[in-house]
Scaffold this motif. Sequence first.
Motif, PDB file in Angstrom:
ATOM      1  N   ALA A 113       1.597  -0.226  -7.254  1.00 57.73           N
ATOM      2  CA  ALA A 113       2.854  -0.975  -7.399  1.00 57.73           C
ATOM      3  C   ALA A 113       3.050  -1.498  -8.821  1.00 57.73           C
ATOM      4  O   ALA A 113       4.155  -1.451  -9.369  1.00 57.73           O
ATOM      5  CB  ALA A 113       2.883  -2.138  -6.402  1.00 57.73           C
ATOM      6  N   GLY A 114       1.983  -2.006  -9.429  1.00 59.11           N
ATOM      7  CA  GLY A 114       2.106  -2.570 -10.775  1.00 59.11           C
ATOM      8  C   GLY A 114       2.513  -1.539 -11.803  1.00 59.11           C
ATOM      9  O   GLY A 114       3.437  -1.764 -12.598  1.00 59.11           O
ATOM     10  N   ASN A 115       1.830  -0.381 -11.815  1.00 57.37           N
ATOM     11  CA  ASN A 115       2.182   0.670 -12.761  1.00 57.37           C
ATOM     12  C   ASN A 115       3.571   1.229 -12.493  1.00 57.37           C
ATOM     13  O   ASN A 115       4.304   1.587 -13.422  1.00 57.37           O
ATOM     14  CB  ASN A 115       1.161   1.805 -12.704  1.00 57.37           C
ATOM     15  CG  ASN A 115      -0.124   1.484 -13.434  1.00 57.37           C
ATOM     16  OD1 ASN A 115      -1.199   1.568 -12.863  1.00 57.37           O
ATOM     17  ND2 ASN A 115      -0.033   1.112 -14.689  1.00 57.37           N
ATOM     18  N   TYR A 116       3.962   1.305 -11.216  1.00 53.94           N
ATOM     19  CA  TYR A 116       5.280   1.838 -10.890  1.00 53.94           C
ATOM     20  C   TYR A 116       6.382   0.901 -11.406  1.00 53.94           C
ATOM     21  O   TYR A 116       7.357   1.352 -12.015  1.00 53.94           O
ATOM     22  CB  TYR A 116       5.432   2.058  -9.385  1.00 53.94           C
ATOM     23  CG  TYR A 116       6.650   2.887  -9.063  1.00 53.94           C
ATOM     24  CD1 TYR A 116       6.549   4.268  -8.916  1.00 53.94           C
ATOM     25  CD2 TYR A 116       7.915   2.305  -8.965  1.00 53.94           C
ATOM     26  CE1 TYR A 116       7.675   5.043  -8.665  1.00 53.94           C
ATOM     27  CE2 TYR A 116       9.040   3.067  -8.720  1.00 53.94           C
ATOM     28  CZ  TYR A 116       8.917   4.441  -8.567  1.00 53.94           C
ATOM     29  OH  TYR A 116      10.051   5.202  -8.349  1.00 53.94           O
ATOM     30  N   VAL A 117       6.212  -0.393 -11.177  1.00 50.67           N
ATOM     31  CA  VAL A 117       7.212  -1.352 -11.649  1.00 50.67           C
ATOM     32  C   VAL A 117       7.308  -1.307 -13.170  1.00 50.67           C
ATOM     33  O   VAL A 117       8.400  -1.348 -13.738  1.00 50.67           O
ATOM     34  CB  VAL A 117       6.876  -2.774 -11.154  1.00 50.67           C
ATOM     35  CG1 VAL A 117       7.763  -3.813 -11.838  1.00 50.67           C
ATOM     36  CG2 VAL A 117       7.051  -2.863  -9.640  1.00 50.67           C
ATOM     37  N   ALA A 166       3.061 -11.883 -11.371  1.00 53.71           N
ATOM     38  CA  ALA A 166       2.945 -12.057  -9.918  1.00 53.71           C
ATOM     39  C   ALA A 166       2.332 -10.805  -9.335  1.00 53.71           C
ATOM     40  O   ALA A 166       2.552  -9.694  -9.842  1.00 53.71           O
ATOM     41  CB  ALA A 166       4.317 -12.314  -9.290  1.00 53.71           C
ATOM     42  N   TYR A 167       1.546 -10.998  -8.296  1.00 55.28           N
ATOM     43  CA  TYR A 167       1.029  -9.841  -7.565  1.00 55.28           C
ATOM     44  C   TYR A 167       2.218  -9.141  -6.916  1.00 55.28           C
ATOM     45  O   TYR A 167       2.991  -9.747  -6.188  1.00 55.28           O
ATOM     46  CB  TYR A 167       0.030 -10.289  -6.494  1.00 55.28           C
ATOM     47  CG  TYR A 167      -0.412  -9.168  -5.578  1.00 55.28           C
ATOM     48  CD1 TYR A 167      -1.365  -8.248  -5.994  1.00 55.28           C
ATOM     49  CD2 TYR A 167       0.158  -9.019  -4.313  1.00 55.28           C
ATOM     50  CE1 TYR A 167      -1.749  -7.195  -5.169  1.00 55.28           C
ATOM     51  CE2 TYR A 167      -0.234  -7.975  -3.477  1.00 55.28           C
ATOM     52  CZ  TYR A 167      -1.184  -7.064  -3.915  1.00 55.28           C
ATOM     53  OH  TYR A 167      -1.561  -6.034  -3.093  1.00 55.28           O
ATOM     54  N   LEU A 168       2.374  -7.836  -7.207  1.00 58.79           N
ATOM     55  CA  LEU A 168       3.589  -7.136  -6.787  1.00 58.79           C
ATOM     56  C   LEU A 168       3.437  -6.343  -5.498  1.00 58.79           C
ATOM     57  O   LEU A 168       4.404  -6.166  -4.766  1.00 58.79           O
ATOM     58  CB  LEU A 168       4.059  -6.209  -7.915  1.00 58.79           C
ATOM     59  CG  LEU A 168       4.484  -6.925  -9.205  1.00 58.79           C
ATOM     60  CD1 LEU A 168       4.870  -5.917 -10.269  1.00 58.79           C
ATOM     61  CD2 LEU A 168       5.619  -7.905  -8.943  1.00 58.79           C
ATOM     62  N   GLY A 169       2.227  -5.847  -5.214  1.00 56.63           N
ATOM     63  CA  GLY A 169       2.061  -5.058  -4.010  1.00 56.63           C
ATOM     64  C   GLY A 169       0.831  -4.188  -4.099  1.00 56.63           C
ATOM     65  O   GLY A 169       0.151  -4.150  -5.125  1.00 56.63           O
ATOM     66  N   PRO A 170       0.516  -3.452  -3.030  1.00 56.48           N
ATOM     67  CA  PRO A 170      -0.692  -2.631  -2.991  1.00 56.48           C
ATOM     68  C   PRO A 170      -0.571  -1.359  -3.824  1.00 56.48           C
ATOM     69  O   PRO A 170       0.486  -1.035  -4.363  1.00 56.48           O
ATOM     70  CB  PRO A 170      -0.826  -2.306  -1.504  1.00 56.48           C
ATOM     71  CG  PRO A 170       0.587  -2.311  -1.007  1.00 56.48           C
ATOM     72  CD  PRO A 170       1.274  -3.397  -1.781  1.00 56.48           C
ATOM     73  N   PHE A 217     -10.235  -1.259  -8.348  1.00 55.72           N
ATOM     74  CA  PHE A 217      -9.428  -0.773  -9.467  1.00 55.72           C
ATOM     75  C   PHE A 217      -7.970  -1.064  -9.178  1.00 55.72           C
ATOM     76  O   PHE A 217      -7.499  -0.856  -8.066  1.00 55.72           O
ATOM     77  CB  PHE A 217      -9.620   0.740  -9.633  1.00 55.72           C
ATOM     78  CG  PHE A 217      -8.781   1.341 -10.736  1.00 55.72           C
ATOM     79  CD1 PHE A 217      -9.234   1.347 -12.044  1.00 55.72           C
ATOM     80  CD2 PHE A 217      -7.537   1.898 -10.462  1.00 55.72           C
ATOM     81  CE1 PHE A 217      -8.470   1.898 -13.064  1.00 55.72           C
ATOM     82  CE2 PHE A 217      -6.759   2.441 -11.467  1.00 55.72           C
ATOM     83  CZ  PHE A 217      -7.233   2.446 -12.780  1.00 55.72           C
ATOM     84  N   PHE A 218      -7.259  -1.580 -10.169  1.00 56.19           N
ATOM     85  CA  PHE A 218      -5.809  -1.699 -10.000  1.00 56.19           C
ATOM     86  C   PHE A 218      -5.097  -1.565 -11.336  1.00 56.19           C
ATOM     87  O   PHE A 218      -5.680  -1.765 -12.396  1.00 56.19           O
ATOM     88  CB  PHE A 218      -5.409  -2.977  -9.262  1.00 56.19           C
ATOM     89  CG  PHE A 218      -5.700  -4.276  -9.960  1.00 56.19           C
ATOM     90  CD1 PHE A 218      -4.816  -4.821 -10.885  1.00 56.19           C
ATOM     91  CD2 PHE A 218      -6.852  -4.996  -9.653  1.00 56.19           C
ATOM     92  CE1 PHE A 218      -5.064  -6.029 -11.495  1.00 56.19           C
ATOM     93  CE2 PHE A 218      -7.110  -6.217 -10.262  1.00 56.19           C
ATOM     94  CZ  PHE A 218      -6.213  -6.734 -11.188  1.00 56.19           C
ATOM     95  N   GLY A 219      -3.850  -1.158 -11.256  1.00 54.18           N
ATOM     96  CA  GLY A 219      -3.020  -1.020 -12.442  1.00 54.18           C
ATOM     97  C   GLY A 219      -2.203  -2.275 -12.667  1.00 54.18           C
ATOM     98  O   GLY A 219      -1.771  -2.922 -11.717  1.00 54.18           O
ATOM     99  N   SER A 220      -2.005  -2.605 -13.923  1.00 57.00           N
ATOM    100  CA  SER A 220      -1.235  -3.797 -14.252  1.00 57.00           C
ATOM    101  C   SER A 220      -0.396  -3.534 -15.491  1.00 57.00           C
ATOM    102  O   SER A 220      -0.933  -3.390 -16.595  1.00 57.00           O
ATOM    103  CB  SER A 220      -2.182  -4.983 -14.503  1.00 57.00           C
ATOM    104  OG  SER A 220      -1.454  -6.157 -14.772  1.00 57.00           O
TER     105      SER A 220
END
Length: 469
Positions: free
Chosen positions: A178-182, A171-175, A123-126
Amino acid sequence: MQATYDFGLIGLGVMGRNFILNVADNGFKAFGYDLNTDQVAALKAEGNPDQVDATSDIVTFTQSLSLPRKIMLLVPAGKIVDQVIESLLPHLDKDDIIIDGGNSFFTDTDRREEYLKEKGIHFFGSGVSGGAKGARKGPSIMPGGNKEAYQHVKPIFEAVSTKYKGEPCVAYLGPKSAGNYVKMVHNGIEYSMMQLTSEIYDLLKKSVGLSNSELHEVYSTWNSGRLQSFLVEITAEIFTQKDTLTGGDLVDLILDKAKQKGTGKWTSQNAMDLGIPVPTIDMAVSMREISALKEERVLADQLYSRPTPLPISKAEMIAQAEQALYFSFIISYSQGLHQLADASREYGYELDMAVIAKIWRAGCIIRAGLLADIADAFTAKPDLANLLLSPAFVGKVQDTLPAVRSLVAYAAQSGIPVPGLASALSYFDAYTSSNLPLNLIQAQRDHFGSHTYERIDREGIFHTEWGDQ
């Protein structure tokens, strides 16, 4: 049923439908899912049947996707995300991938990632920025989370994202989150820039009486120069829009109560948790809250007198306004990127500020010509603490300051509220001051609460019994 679809998307509202059509247009077979049969029908009607299909049946949806399944959620943040995940779980296999493309709060993303990891699901946020049009034509995409899982989605995201001089704005931003935070901080900067743009509009209108036609010309001219940006561009367009009901200018008929979905507030709240000052973003959030007090504002307006705006020429006001908006845009980016850098250290995101600036150069709401210079500044010095410390920006800021100071003073004397611009100037003056009056605050704290203080002439922690001579 043959599992032949490359990408699945849940949530076929305007944003979701446009995003999945974008995926299909770029050569990937995409399958959509929505409980609303009208949304399913709308996608089927618009999409190429050889590339995109949709259903309201969860089994049909999951069985149509090739392994590992790549499923993106574009649904409202909050409990509904958890509900959708739970509805999916019985139909997923180990190593399938769920992507939250909404504006979820970053701690929720961390919680969901840990929960699904135990079940063998990635699962990841984007973050996805650009609005409905961006989703269709090419958004800026901000993914973070499991890097190996992202590699399965990377070709799709790079294809559908907008391009800046040929470079995909993803771009992949980090673990972790990170994506939702940015994306959250992106939206905080967005709040700030929108507030500043509206304040300048108010100044131009109330001080020298620019018509909507003149305002269109001013913002259009600015968008051809160093203020080139999505928000300045659409602001110019707004002034030409006619109302279909009355034939008048639509902007003049819109109620001055701005709503919010929470991302700006989250940015402000988390900055306070981190101890990072973002006063211009804070003020943008506060102004939306003040705007909601319409009835009280109308009453207060009747109780207090307001000065007549001071005389100033149109040319002088327009020139000062351009410099002030340019200055305050720089301050907005400075504050947001400062918060990102600190959050990266605090949460282990490993963010690269230059990469973030690059993927914001096109596609997203805060895209602007300035971001190319910002990317260069962080490329030259990756550990740059604040954009204001970049030699490349000192001259840009310094040249605007006389106009900014003049305009803030003018607004105060004329009774025209510019809280965003004023906070940007105050932030700059405080951040660039080697001495602030907080020594007195430390003395006060020690006086009433024995909180101790430090000294400038020797090391150590001190306390005084105040009043004892």
